[in-house]
Design an enzyme around this catalytic site. Structure first.
Site, short mmCIF file in Angstrom:
data_model
loop_
_atom_site.label_atom_id
_atom_site.label_comp_id
_atom_site.label_asym_id
_atom_site.label_seq_id
_atom_site.Cartn_x
_atom_site.Cartn_y
_atom_site.Cartn_z
N GLU A 152 7.36 31.26 -7.40
CA GLU A 152 6.74 30.49 -6.07
C GLU A 152 6.96 29.16 -5.99
O GLU A 152 7.52 28.87 -4.95
CB GLU A 152 5.02 31.24 -5.89
CG GLU A 152 4.76 30.65 -4.48
CD GLU A 152 3.15 30.87 -4.34
OE1 GLU A 152 2.46 30.06 -5.15
OE2 GLU A 152 2.90 31.69 -3.80
N ASP B 62 -2.84 30.96 9.64
CA ASP B 62 -1.73 30.45 9.55
C ASP B 62 -0.66 31.18 8.50
O ASP B 62 -1.43 31.95 7.70
CB ASP B 62 -1.43 29.10 9.47
CG ASP B 62 -2.05 28.64 8.01
OD1 ASP B 62 -2.82 29.39 7.41
OD2 ASP B 62 -1.66 27.37 7.38
N TRP C 66 -10.61 38.15 3.18
CA TRP C 66 -9.45 37.41 3.45
C TRP C 66 -9.20 36.79 4.72
O TRP C 66 -10.09 37.02 5.62
CB TRP C 66 -8.12 38.54 3.21
CG TRP C 66 -7.19 38.02 2.81
CD1 TRP C 66 -5.86 37.62 3.55
CD2 TRP C 66 -6.60 37.51 1.47
NE1 TRP C 66 -4.70 37.22 2.63
CE2 TRP C 66 -5.34 37.20 1.29
CE3 TRP C 66 -7.41 37.50 0.08
CZ2 TRP C 66 -4.80 36.57 0.14
CZ3 TRP C 66 -6.89 37.20 -0.85
CH2 TRP C 66 -5.30 36.58 -0.92
N GLU D 248 -2.24 31.20 5.21
CA GLU D 248 -3.64 32.10 5.24
C GLU D 248 -4.74 31.39 5.14
O GLU D 248 -5.93 31.52 4.44
CB GLU D 248 -3.53 33.11 4.10
CG GLU D 248 -2.26 33.84 3.89
CD GLU D 248 -2.32 35.20 3.16
OE1 GLU D 248 -2.25 34.73 1.88
OE2 GLU D 248 -2.39 36.21 3.68
N GLU D 249 -4.81 30.04 5.44
CA GLU D 249 -5.95 28.85 5.17
C GLU D 249 -6.42 28.41 6.42
O GLU D 249 -7.69 28.19 6.39
CB GLU D 249 -5.14 27.66 4.51
CG GLU D 249 -4.67 28.11 3.17
CD GLU D 249 -3.89 26.86 2.61
OE1 GLU D 249 -3.70 27.11 1.23
OE2 GLU D 249 -3.74 26.02 3.29
#
Ligand SMILES: *[C@@H]1O[C@H](CO)[C@@H](O)[C@H](O)[C@H]1NC(C)=O
Ligand SMILES: *[C@@H]1O[C@H](CO)[C@@H](O)[C@H](O)[C@H]1NC(C)=O
Ligand SMILES: *[C@@H]1O[C@H](CO)[C@@H](O)[C@H](O)[C@H]1NC(C)=O
Ligand SMILES: *[C@@H]1O[C@H](CO)[C@@H](O)[C@H](O)[C@H]1NC(C)=O
Length: 650
Positions: free
Chosen positions: A466, A241, A185, A244-245
């Site tokens: 979302e 960030d 992750w 998550e990238e």
């Protein structure tokens, strides 16, 4: 070679639909770009086939009259929707532990059935605010959360152990019962501890003002103290960030970290305790100024992204650190700051062109807002939580001007105002003037128009997913996203003139004139009074494993070994490695971990294409003796030995 390396860490091409977030930093010659292209086309195709559905689902256009009834109705649905996703009683999340906020009930396509520290803290902040506003029945949720987080802080996970150095606090997500999540992750993520601290400080302030200072001091402060230690120690290191990238320095993260230290110092003073790490606050404020590029806020710096930097990150930050008492030129970058306003216009205008559903909407009306225009995750669509955040941002700014009884328009903010009030000029407007009232009304109407966009694409039952499709408006990705609900509630609070207590921005000293990258070593201890297990520190030594291993897009590396730290040869408990340092010059995979002092171990690296193929192991075992207790950190340099992977074609 920005692209391949960013993806390898936590997502493979084939899992694009299943993973939460996907990097888009593409190099047209790379493998990843070609796979991404294929993915984009398939997503577009899906978009077309869902056209009919969406027209049935999207509600008709709105007026401000029906907005006035929509907001309270949807606010009730949204609060309930968030509570349904919190264990142990949440109706949508059976199996979730007490106090764990689940991101969404969705278990596949995408699987969000986890608890993220960031989403949980933002949701619980909303619940604390609602509680303070009078929803007293919410207190058990807050108490459960405190207990759950005290335990979670001590859980060893792939980001590291809690003791001695707090590394485990940077872990982004856990299983819904609070146990560790073991797969690759984007880690660490450094906003979680700051946001959790802000939530718990806000609640502790309320306790202190309501006769429960001892509880705040003895039970909750020890949890907060660990998080602030982490912030003070690691703020000047890169992390992933909020999407998550991107591994770098994130505006949203730094802004919230700064708030947590300021607010933490004030609480510590009132409780008569010491805050380790809070002394770093002026340096964070100094660093925060560096995200401004003269025109807008570049949301990720210290990173190679290949993006413009315009990102919803930069409106979520200001609304998260909003202080009704702040002055507009506060360097904390409040919503009413001229730079925040210029950034708002630049960001919103980027989405005007990006999405089909925004076509033809004039500049004085709100549009659907997404993460950033280069986004391709699930096809790159607007998000509910960002569209309502745009409204919240504007309600915040209006509230601040009205409270200060003045509006200063300068060269930086002029263009933002011109779209909404054409005769505006660079000057100061006093609240007694007719113009002031008209300008405030125009900006409030602009805020309302963003809510109307969210309303238009909200299905009749009020559920918030979302995202919604950029061309059709049909809801998509994870259903019942907890963060979408929390974001609706905080927007509705601001719409109704309800503001969280001030966090003391008026009393902040100015940042130093020259910034320094400093750090205060943290002090970490299990918050046993709040329920944490009394974990102790085994004597450990920091070991960094670096391995050169050329990998394909989507391929991930782990380290597996004979000792418990390395999973006792159980590949499911192996430690995932990071590719943040991978370049075309050096195919570096790395992990910094703590191992028991003096232990002898055997280990090897293994790789896996992220389509469920079997692991490929190195063809040899390696050995290492960890230095004795008190020994210095060591770095092990290896190069992959054994069969290599293939592209997987998945
Ligand atoms: C969950 O349900 C139990 C049993 O009814 C109750 O005691 C507890 O307060 C509930 N928790 C929350 C957070 O509402
Ligand atoms: C560390 O702080 C210095 C001074 O503000 C800054 O120039 C540098 O970019 C920061 N690095 C990170 C990774 O935060
Ligand atoms: C936790 O363990 C330490 C070391 O064994 C001990 O000194 C301390 O009293 C324990 N704390 C609690 C709350 O049990
Ligand atoms: C890893 O790659 C770098 C850059 O090519 C090289 O300098 C270094 O010696 C390599 N390390 C090993 C252990 O082969």
């Amino acid at each position: 070679m920005g692209s391949a390396k960013d993806h390898k860490d936590h997502k493979g091409a084939s899992s694009l639909r299943f993973d939460r977030k996907v990097s888009t930093d593409t190099d047209p010659t790379s493998w990843s770009f070609q796979i991404l292209l294929a993915m984009v086309f398939s997503v577009l195709f899906v978009g077309v086939t869902s056209l009919f559905y969406s027209q049935a689902a999207a509600a008709p256009g709105s007026t401000s009259a029906n907005l006035a009834s929509f907001i309270p109705t949807e606010r009730t649905i949204a609060l309930k929707g968030a509570l349904n996703n919190i264990g142990p009683n949440g109706s949508a999340v059976p199996g979730a532990g007490a106090g764990f906020v689940v991101a969404s009930p969705s278990k596949q396509d995408p699987d969000y059935f986890f608890t993220w520290s960031r989403d949980a803290a933002l949701t619980m902040k909303m619940i604390v605010d609602e509680f303070i506003l009078g929803e007293s029945q919410l207190q058990p949720y807050i108490d459960d959360y405190i207990h759950s987080q005290a335990v979670l802080q001590t859980t060893t996970n792939p980001s590291g152990t809690f003791l001695p150095a707090g590394l485990g606090l940077g872990e982004p997500k856990y299983q819904v019962d609070g146990s560790r999540f073991n797969e690759a992750w984007g880690r660490p993520q450094r906003d979680g501890p700051a946001l959790r601290a802000i939530t718990l400080i806000t609640y502790s302030n309320w306790l202190a003002e309501n006769g429960e200072k001892e509880r705040a001091k003895n039970v909750i402060w020890p949890v907060i103290s660990n998080d602030l230690s982490y912030v003070g120690q690691y703020w000047n290191q890169t992390g992933f960030d909020l999407w998550e990238e991107v591994q770098g320095s994130s505006f949203f993260t730094i802004q919230n970290q700064h708030r947590s230290l300021v607010q933490g110092a004030m609480l510590a003073q009132s409780l008569g305790v010491t805050c380790t790490g809070c002394d770093q606050a002026p340096e964070l404020l100094c660093f925060l100024q560096k995200f401004w590029n003269g025109k807008y806020i570049v949301s990720n710096i210290n990173a190679q992204t290949g993006r413009s930097g315009l990102d919803g990150n930069s409106i979520l930050g200001p609304i998260s650190i909003f202080d009704i008492d702040a002055v507009c030129d506060s360097p904390t970058m409040q919503p009413c700051h001229s730079r925040s306003l210029a950034n708002f216009k630049a960001l919103i205008d980027s989405f005007r062109k990006a999405y089909g559903i925004n076509n033809g909407i004039p500049l004085n009306l709100g549009v659907a807002v997404g993460r950033y225009t280069e986004d391709t995750y699930m096809g790159g669509n607007p998000w509910y939580l960002l569209t309502t955040a745009a409204a919240e941002f504007l309600y915040d700014a209006v509230a601040q001007w009205k409270a200060r009884k003045t509006l200063v328009v300068d060269d930086t903010s002029l263009a933002f105002f011109k779209d909404l009030y054409t005769s505006i000029t660079v000057r100061t407007y006093d609240s007694a003037s007719d113009d002031f009232t008209k300008i405030m009304d125009a900006i409030t109407a602009y805020a309302d128009s963003f809510v109307a966009v969210a309303q238009k694409y909200t299905p009749p039952d009020g559920s918030l997913a979302e995202q919604f499709n950029r061309n059709t408006g049909a809801p998509l990705s994870a259903k019942d996203l907890t963060w979408s609900y929390a974001a609706f509630v905080t927007m509705a609070e601001r719409h109704d003139g309800q503001y969280p207590p001030s966090w003391g921005t008026r009393d902040i000293p100015a940042p130093p004139s020259t910034c320094s990258g400093t750090s205060t070593p943290g002090v970490y201890a299990p918050a046993t009074a709040a329920g944490a297990p009394n974990v102790t520190t085994p004597c450990q030594v920091n070991v960094v494993f670096n391995v050169n291993a050329s990998t394909y897009y989507g391929e991930n590396l782990v380290i597996t070994g004979s000792t418990e730290d390395l999973g006792s040869w159980n590949i499911a408990s192996a430690l995932p490695m990071g590719s943040g340092g991978y370049t075309s010059e050096r195919p570096l995979w790395s992990i910094s971990t703590y191992l028991k002092a003096g232990e002898q171990l055997t280990y090897k690296y293994a790789r896996q294409e992220n389509c469920g193929q079997p692991y490929i192991y190195e063809s040899q075992d390696r050995t290492l003796t960890v230095p004795a207790c008190g020994g210095k950190a060591i770095t092990v340099e290896n190069a992959w030995v054994g069969p290599t992977g293939n592209s997987g074609n998945c």
